[in-house]
Design a protein around this motif. Structure first.
Motif, PDB file in Angstrom:
ATOM      1  N   SER A   1       9.019  16.046   1.226  1.00 20.57           N
ATOM      2  CA  SER A   1       8.039  16.389  -0.057  1.00 20.57           C
ATOM      3  C   SER A   1       6.973  15.987   0.390  1.00 20.57           C
ATOM      4  N   ALA A   2       6.781  15.255   0.983  1.00 19.99           N
ATOM      5  CA  ALA A   2       4.782  15.270   1.363  1.00 19.99           C
ATOM      6  C   ALA A   2       4.863  15.842   3.114  1.00 19.99           C
TER       7      ALA A   2
ATOM      8  N   GLY B   1       2.522  19.641   2.890  1.00 21.85           N
ATOM      9  CA  GLY B   1       1.387  19.295   4.182  1.00 21.85           C
ATOM     10  C   GLY B   1       1.531  20.625   4.798  1.00 21.85           C
TER      11      GLY B   1
END
Length: 120
Positions: free
Chosen positions: A13-14, A18
């Motif tokens: 998810s991170a 990004g």
């Protein structure tokens, strides 16, 4: 196994968020400035989506508005369905947004794809 899958989903998810923030900067000129004309299609998809710089900024910025919606609803959803389930289901927004972005034939569809990606 659940700790591993949750850790993987959190990292994914991170990474996806990004990527969603920065990815439209690379093909900006190709997407918004039509060299061959706006009516040129390849495999049913337009070669460009003509728009002004102001509209491009709005479309690109919609990911932040989607992130606002997603962040405001994530806590309540986590309380109701559990953090792990919400974290795993969160990636559905990224996939749906990517499909909308990849198959965009109008500026509106591109904008909706950015917004949906931001919710993730």
């Amino acid at each position: 196994m659940s700790v591993l899958s949750s850790s993987f989903a959190a990292a994914l998810s991170a990474l996806n968020f990004g990527w969603c923030l920065g990815e439209p900067n690379i093909p900006e000129d190709i997407i918004k400035e039509c060299v061959e004309g706006p009516e040129t299609y390849i495999n049913g998809l337009p070669t460009c989506l003509p728009m002004s710089s102001t509209m491009w900024g709005l479309v690109v910025g919609l990911v932040a508005l989607g992130a606002l919606v997603g962040s405001l609803s994530a806590g309540r959803a986590a309380d109701r369905f559990g953090r792990k389930n919400v974290l795993l289901a969160n990636n559905v927004f990224y996939v749906t947004g990517a499909l909308l972005l990849g198959t965009s034939t109008t500026v509106a569809q591109l904008a909706v794809g950015r917004f949906v990606s931001g919710i993730g």
